[in-house]
Design a protein around this motif. Structure first.
Motif, short mmCIF file in Angstrom:
data_model
loop_
_atom_site.label_atom_id
_atom_site.label_comp_id
_atom_site.label_asym_id
_atom_site.label_seq_id
_atom_site.Cartn_x
_atom_site.Cartn_y
_atom_site.Cartn_z
N THR B 34 -9.95 0.16 1.26
CA THR B 34 -11.29 -0.38 1.11
C THR B 34 -11.38 -1.85 1.53
OG1 THR B 34 -10.72 -0.68 -1.22
CG2 THR B 34 -12.10 1.20 -0.68
N PRO B 36 -9.34 -3.81 4.12
CA PRO B 36 -8.28 -3.99 5.11
C PRO B 36 -8.01 -5.46 5.46
CG PRO B 36 -10.24 -3.07 6.14
CD PRO B 36 -10.47 -3.03 4.66
N ALA B 37 -9.05 -6.30 5.42
CA ALA B 37 -8.84 -7.70 5.79
C ALA B 37 -7.89 -8.38 4.81
CB ALA B 37 -10.19 -8.43 5.81
N GLU B 38 -8.08 -8.09 3.52
CA GLU B 38 -7.20 -8.66 2.50
C GLU B 38 -5.77 -8.18 2.70
OE1 GLU B 38 -7.66 -10.54 -0.69
OE2 GLU B 38 -9.06 -11.30 0.80
N ALA B 40 -4.38 -7.12 5.43
CA ALA B 40 -3.82 -7.71 6.66
C ALA B 40 -3.25 -9.09 6.35
CB ALA B 40 -4.89 -7.80 7.74
N ARG B 41 -3.98 -9.86 5.54
CA ARG B 41 -3.54 -11.20 5.19
C ARG B 41 -2.22 -11.13 4.42
NH1 ARG B 41 -4.47 -14.03 1.06
NH2 ARG B 41 -5.80 -12.47 0.11
N TYR B 44 0.54 -10.29 6.81
CA TYR B 44 0.87 -11.47 7.61
C TYR B 44 1.79 -12.41 6.82
CZ TYR B 44 0.59 -15.88 10.03
OH TYR B 44 0.93 -17.05 10.65
N ASN B 45 1.50 -12.53 5.53
CA ASN B 45 2.28 -13.46 4.70
C ASN B 45 3.71 -13.02 4.46
OD1 ASN B 45 0.60 -15.70 4.29
ND2 ASN B 45 -0.69 -14.46 2.97
N ASN B 55 -2.75 -6.37 12.03
CA ASN B 55 -3.96 -5.62 11.69
C ASN B 55 -3.76 -4.11 11.83
OD1 ASN B 55 -5.10 -8.06 11.24
ND2 ASN B 55 -6.84 -7.78 12.61
N ALA B 58 -2.00 -2.88 8.90
CA ALA B 58 -2.88 -2.88 7.73
C ALA B 58 -3.85 -1.70 7.76
CB ALA B 58 -3.65 -4.19 7.64
N LEU B 59 -4.16 -1.23 8.95
CA LEU B 59 -5.11 -0.11 9.06
C LEU B 59 -4.42 1.24 8.89
CD1 LEU B 59 -7.26 -1.39 12.04
CD2 LEU B 59 -7.91 -1.25 9.64
N TRP B 63 -3.25 4.66 5.07
CA TRP B 63 -3.56 6.07 5.34
C TRP B 63 -2.29 6.91 5.31
CZ3 TRP B 63 -8.06 8.55 5.12
CH2 TRP B 63 -9.22 7.77 5.13
N VAL B 104 10.37 -16.94 -0.77
CA VAL B 104 8.91 -17.03 -0.67
C VAL B 104 8.27 -16.31 -1.86
CG1 VAL B 104 6.90 -16.37 0.69
CG2 VAL B 104 8.99 -17.08 1.83
N GLU B 107 2.74 -12.26 -2.30
CA GLU B 107 1.92 -11.24 -2.92
C GLU B 107 2.51 -9.92 -2.48
OE1 GLU B 107 -2.44 -11.73 -2.09
OE2 GLU B 107 -1.61 -13.51 -1.17
N ARG B 116 -4.37 -12.81 -7.02
CA ARG B 116 -3.90 -13.28 -8.33
C ARG B 116 -2.61 -12.54 -8.70
NH1 ARG B 116 -5.78 -17.73 -10.21
NH2 ARG B 116 -7.85 -18.10 -9.46
#
Lengths: 165, 153
Positions: B34, B36-38, B40-41, B44-45, B55, B58-59, B63, B104, B107, B116
């Protein structure tokens, strides 16, 4: 084992099709190829995938460092107060996005409308800088830019920082 | 020895583990599909994938989790789903271990994309390895009793 591999390939194909199709068809879709720098060079601009077209400009570490040298540019730290106290970009003020009641918070409204500003947070792991930047933009601020590489990129580059403890 | 073999190929043990892993994977996929942008971030981290692939990963990955979770519980392409699930668990373990060594504070992006939800990497690694042990058990276990689609083998 052969069966397992054949089935795994089929399931993977299904996941790829559904993943890409859903992304194309839903509103939360992101670009297939993101704008993430492979090796975060200081001149590469990091843009979060949740960025929209109308968002304030994102600037690279080099650009942020240049603005730092420019008199009159305000650096705004959008992280939580304890992160700010622990260490922040030299001269930056603290406007912790998560602690703001709303965008009419005096910490926001006390900044002049034409103030040149660079907003940052922790780095790519947080989006407070983007949200705070949008708030400023929404309030009519024109000189907003977002340094999404943030505290992490700045600190790792050994640029000027200070502590409030 | 006979006892060991019995436990290793027990229908009910296999079913319970299928349910545990399957539900976990389905649950884990929801937040990521729901937002995907979060996700992807978060990927990336981890600083492991080339930027261009972040990306796409993440997509597709959520699935894979959803489909394999369903397939495992339903017993449709069960062999294939457990192969993928074990592979994913190995990849997660390597990704977490590398960042544990790097020191590191990442998340996880395991079950939630909330920023959080900072996690202890060692705990994550142990949890992942625990799941992997269950996954390997399912790979060895030949029970097809509760499969909707029984594959010829």
């Amino acid at each position: 084992m052969k069966t397992g591999i054949r089935q795994a390939i089929l399931l993977t194909t299904l996941a790829v099709i559904l993943g890409l199709a859903t992304n194309t068809l839903t509103e939360t879709g992101i670009p297939f190829f993101g704008n993430w720098p492979s090796l975060a060079g200081s001149d590469s601009i990091i843009v979060p995938p949740s960025a929209d077209e109308g968002d304030p400009p994102f600037i690279s570490l080099d650009e942020a460092a240049a603005k730092f040298q420019t008199p009159g540019i305000l650096f705004i730290d959008a992280r939580d107060p304890e992160d700010y106290e622990y260490g922040h970009i030299k001269g930056a003020i603290s406007i912790p996005y998560d602690y703001l009641e709303d965008i009419n918070d005096p910490r926001v409204t006390s900044v002049p409308k034409d103030q040149g500003m660079v907003i940052y947070c922790s780095g790519t792991e947080c989006e407070s800088s983007l949200y705070l930047g949008r708030d400023f933009q929404y309030k009519g601020y024109t000189e907003v830019s977002i340094f999404f590489g943030g505290w992490r990129e700045w600190n790792e580059a050994g640029l000027p920082v200070e502590q409030d403890i | 020895m006979a006892m060991d073999s019995k436990l290793l190929h027990n229908d009910y043990v296999a079913l319970i583990i299928r349910l545990i892993i399957g539900v976990m994977f389905i649950y884990a996929s929801y937040d990521k599909i729901t937002t995907p942008a979060e996700f992807a971030r978060i990927i990336y981290n981890y600083h492991l994938l080339p930027g261009e692939l972040v990306n796409l990963a993440a997509l597709i990955m959520p699935w894979m989790e959803l489909i394999c979770g369903i397939a495992l519980i339903a017993g449709i392409y069960r062999r294939g789903s457990i192969v993928i699930i074990n592979l994913m668990l190995v990849i997660f373990a390597v990704a977490i271990a590398i960042n544990l060594i790097r020191g590191v504070n990442l998340e996880c992006g395991c079950f939630s994309v909330s920023s959080r939800a900072k996690s202890n990497a060692l705990e994550l690694l142990l949890r992942d390895i625990g799941l992997l042990i269950l996954g390997v058990y399912l790979f060895i276990n030949k029970s097809t009793r509760f499969d909707l689609l029984k594959s010829k083998s």
